[in-house]
Design an enzyme around this catalytic site. Structure first.
Site, PDB file in Angstrom:
ATOM      1  N   ASP A   1      32.655  -9.189  10.108  1.00 38.03           N
ATOM      2  CA  ASP A   1      33.501  -8.084  10.542  1.00 38.03           C
ATOM      3  C   ASP A   1      33.845  -8.368  12.009  1.00 38.03           C
ATOM      4  OD1 ASP A   1      34.949  -5.791  10.858  1.00 38.03           O
ATOM      5  OD2 ASP A   1      33.452  -4.461   9.964  1.00 38.03           O
TER       6      ASP A   1
HETATM    7  C1  BGC Z   1      36.609  -2.985  10.477  1.00 33.66           C
HETATM    8  C2  BGC Z   1      37.063  -3.855   9.299  1.00 33.66           C
HETATM    9  C3  BGC Z   1      38.432  -4.409   9.590  1.00 33.66           C
HETATM   10  C4  BGC Z   1      38.366  -5.192  10.884  1.00 33.66           C
HETATM   11  C5  BGC Z   1      39.688  -5.815  11.283  1.00 33.66           C
HETATM   12  C6  BGC Z   1      36.731  -3.703  11.803  1.00 33.66           C
HETATM   13  O1  BGC Z   1      36.517  -2.819  12.859  1.00 33.66           O
HETATM   14  O2  BGC Z   1      35.281  -2.598  10.275  1.00 33.66           O
HETATM   15  O3  BGC Z   1      37.074  -3.096   8.126  1.00 33.66           O
HETATM   16  O4  BGC Z   1      38.855  -5.212   8.535  1.00 33.66           O
HETATM   17  O5  BGC Z   1      37.984  -4.321  11.946  1.00 33.66           O
HETATM   18  O6  BGC Z   1      40.573  -4.834  11.688  1.00 33.66           O
END
Ligand code: BGC
Length: 753
Positions: free
Chosen positions: A231
């Site tokens: 993530d």
């Molecule tokens: C979120 C993810 C997301 C990623 C990219 C993170 O803060 O938890 O779900 O895909 O950001 O935007």
């Protein structure tokens, strides 16, 4: 095209290889131009594309390019429709192909543990089986267009509070039965090209560097073939993460972590083959993308209509006391800001820049006789005397009132959890006031997660629209006026109040979250506690009615690798066509361990014309009956009786049947000097020995208690009960057996299979 990736990797420098393991910028992977490795893009979603061209950020703050916002997961899961989710995924996959997005960052399959989790609107369900089936269908759809998916957030990421550091403390059985199966099903059925690890720690180790999670379970057990990405910002120790099975760090570490990798290889603390394998896994997905570029014509107009269709198939008619559908000849008052400005998606990384937004008021006005009063705003909790007065007057003057209530954006979002489960006070107050003048009132809810409904007994209808996507407004209008027949079923329980939720005492504080409710999540808990709920899991009404009959199974016994086919006839007993979701729950009656009273193991959605009957067949296998036994580290279904429950919801069970499991090997005996007599007596293999010891013990107790005591304080029942919980070592201290004698017998018993 078959590519020789190993030979390609052998031409890369150590620095280039380390560089492949982190992003170039927010949304791109690095390429290596001299070797023809392209830089590809990944992008958020998954209920549409959030493709940012510049000024990238991962929290949805800056605008992305215009796109179609399909219904978020909280709603689409309620369709209980694999085919629909496949179509949905296919549309997203086409849009990805057409806009150069190689991997769509989703679906998000975390289990709804508490209604407070700020991201529940992005998640499908409280039930792992439903989540897995829906996710697999969506992934298959996207990947049918040769765009990738990234199933997330792996794993046990069920709250936003301290999401980047909190440790989810979960026992293995609970992980295996509740928090992992959706990932497992999706990997086994749909092989997502990538998996996104979560921010949180799992039992004290960051998910990004958890070898058990990322390698042992994900790859070795489930057979995952793609790559794992972090993530955004989830990497704690880059080298540990690479060793554990995290191939790609996103977005980037400004080169800092690439250097760590290079250093570790040079110093000999990281085997270069680990790096090579990670690069190979990443390259395989990159080249799959570049080798399968396709012209993908799509129009946002058409996808908008698909978004409307998905919303209509998913919204849930929770209550209907002969008030819906609305008649075109009736005078209807629409009240509430959400009628004009619907809340149709949540905030954060999944936020889509919708190219168009339908509102229910515009659409309903084209169908019927609708008047409107704002009553309260949709973006904050503000009671306004003048607005309320106007709304009450219009409601009183109409034949029926429809109040568009819901949670403002600030009440739920990625990044923080909700504080409570209530609607804004201004809304509850106005609903009460309107009910005083207009008994024929319907509530339409716009929310990503359950809300308390203090007015529920007094309203005649409730339509749960959740967050409906950009075409949610037209879907609501069509359902209210009967142009679409609702067929959604709740993918989560609606508790009466927050305190009823099983995670209530263990949610969102401290640096560790203890999942003390274990496997008793959602309906598994409410059922076990025999608790009243506002609406149960699986509930959803239609404008027609269905009857169930002729439950049958193709065999009465199942064993080993057998499958069991369960069939049931469903008849549309009303006057219009409609859809019903048949739900199959399994109850374990073997008593082999403590289990929920029922668990969803199959469902099928069918369309029926008035008077039509269809036979629905659902196939179960041994896993459908099994629980996860941590001693044997495997799924286990004991021999004995299981009940099959066919329901229109988890609390509307229409038919039941029983089947027998045979041929399961009994669990290995785990006997020691502290095993109790009760344990010996409870197992056929040790029962005889247990009876012998018990007799000795009862005799001992009777002989040693005085006559007076025997007559008063110590009854035979008490003696017998005490004997049951007596550890075997006590037989030694009472002089009834020698330690060696007991140990020898136990060793002999352990040989029994
Ligand atoms: C979120 C993810 C997301 C990623 C990219 C993170 O803060 O938890 O779900 O895909 O950001 O935007």
């Amino acid at each position: 095209m078959d590519r020789d990736l190993k030979s390609l990797i052998s031409q890369m420098t150590l620095e280039e290889k380390a560089g492949m393991c982190s992003g170039l910028d927010f949304w791109h992977l690095k390429g290596v131009e001299r070797l023809g490795i392209p830089s590809v893009m990944v992008s958020d979603g998954p209920h549409g594309l959030r493709k940012q061209d510049d000024k990238a950020d991962h929290l949805g703050i800056n605008d992305s390019i215009k796109a179609v916002c399909f219904p978020p997961a909280c709603l689409s899961a309620c369709s209980f429709d694999r085919e629909l989710l496949h179509t949905f995924g296919t549309a997203v996959g086409k849009e990805a192909q057409a806009t150069d997005v190689s991997v769509v960052l989703g679906p998000a399959v975390n289990i709804k543990r508490s209604p407070l989790c700020g991201r529940n609107f992005e998640y499908y369900s409280e039930d792992p089986y439903l989540t897995g089936e829906i996710a697999a269908a969506f992934i298959q759809g996207v990947q049918s267009q040769n765009a990738g998916t990234s199933i997330k957030h792996f794993a046990a990421n069920n709250q936003e509070f301290n999401r980047m550091s909190n440790s989810s403390e979960v026992d293995e059985r609970t992980l295996r039965e509740i928090y992992l199966p959706a990932f497992e099903t999706a990997v086994k059925k749909a092989q997502p090209q990538t998996v996104m690890c979560s921010y949180n720690q799992l039992n004290g180790t960051y998910a990004s560097e958890h070898p058990w999670l990322l390698t042992e379970v994900l790859r070795d057990e489930w057979g995952f073939e793609g790559y794992v990405m972090s993530d955004w910002g989830a990497v704690n120790d880059r080298v540990a993460a690479l060793k554990a099975g995290l191939e790609l760090e996103m977005p980037s570490s400004n080169g800092v972590n690439d250097e760590e990798i290079v250093k570790a290889v040079k110093e000999g603390t990281l085997d270069e083959s680990v790096l090579d394998l990670a690069v190979e896994r990443i390259l395989r997905i990159i080249f799959h993308w570049t080798d399968h570029r396709e012209e993908q014509p799509f129009t946002m107009e058409e996808d908008h209509l698909l978004a409307q269709h998905i919303a209509e198939e998913s919204m849930i008619l929770l209550k209907n006391e002969e008030i819906l559908p609305l008649g075109t000849d009736e005078k209807i008052a629409f009240i509430g800001g959400f009628a004009k400005t619907p809340r149709f998606q949540g905030g954060g990384s999944s936020h889509i820049n919708s190219f168009r937004v339908d509102n229910a008021l515009d659409f309903a006005s084209k169908i019927g006789n609708v008047d409107y009063a704002e009553g309260f705003p949709s973006d904050r909790d503000l009671y306004d005397e003048a607005l309320s007065k106007e709304a009450i007057a219009k409601a009183a003057d109409a034949d029926k009132a429809v109040i568009f209530a819901g949670l403002p954006d600030s009440f739920e979002s990625e990044g923080y959890d909700r504080q409570h489960m209530k609607l804004p006070d201004c809304q509850n107050k106005l609903i009460r006031e309107i009910l005083r003048v207009q008994p024929n009132t319907v509530i339409v809810l716009h929310n990503g997660s359950p809300v308390e409904m203090p007015w529920l007994p007094d309203v005649k209808g409730v339509l749960e629209a959740y967050l409906g996507g950009q075409a949610g407004g037209s879907a609501v209008a069509n359902i209210l006026f009967g142009k679409a027949n609702p067929s959604g079923k709740l993918a989560e329980t609606m508790p009466i109040k927050l305190a009823d939720n099983p995670a209530h005492l263990n949610f969102g504080d401290g640096d560790k979250t203890f999942y003390q409710e274990g496997i008793y999540v959602g309906y598994r808990y409410y059922d076990a506690k025999e608790m009243d709920v506002a609406f149960p899991f699986g509930h959803g009404l239609s404008y027609t009615t269905f009857s169930y009959s002729n439950l049958a199974t193709d065999k009465t016994e199942i064993s080993g690798s057998d499958t069991l086919t369960v069939s049931v006839d469903v008849t549309n007993t009303g006057h219009i066509a409609g859809k019903e979701t048949v739900q199959l729950y399994v109850r374990d009656l073997t008593g082999s361990c403590r289990r929920p009273g029922k668990e969803l193991k199959g469902f099928e959605k069918i369309t029926l014309e008035p008077g039509e009957t269809k036979t629905v067949s659902i196939t179960l296998d041994k896993r459908s009956f099994a629980w996860y036994n941590t001693e044997i580290k495997d799924w286990y279904a004991a021999n004995g009786t299981y009940e099959l429950l066919i329901g229109a919801s988890s609390r509307d069970i229409r038919l039941t049947a029983q089947v027998q499991m045979t041929g399961s090997r009994p669990l290995p005996l785990n006997l020691h000097l502290n095993s109790t007599l009760g344990e010996l007596l409870g197992d056929e293999r040790t029962k005889e020995y247990g009876i012998r010891l018990k007799n000795k013990m009862v005799q001992f107790f009777s002989a040693s208690s005085s006559e007076e005591a025997a007559n008063s304080a110590i009854s035979d029942e008490m003696n017998a009960a005490m004997a049951l919980s007596m550890p075997l070592r006590n037989l030694v201290s009472f002089g009834l057996c020698s330690k060696e004698e007991i140990q020898q017998t136990l060793d002999e018993l352990k040989q029994i299979r």
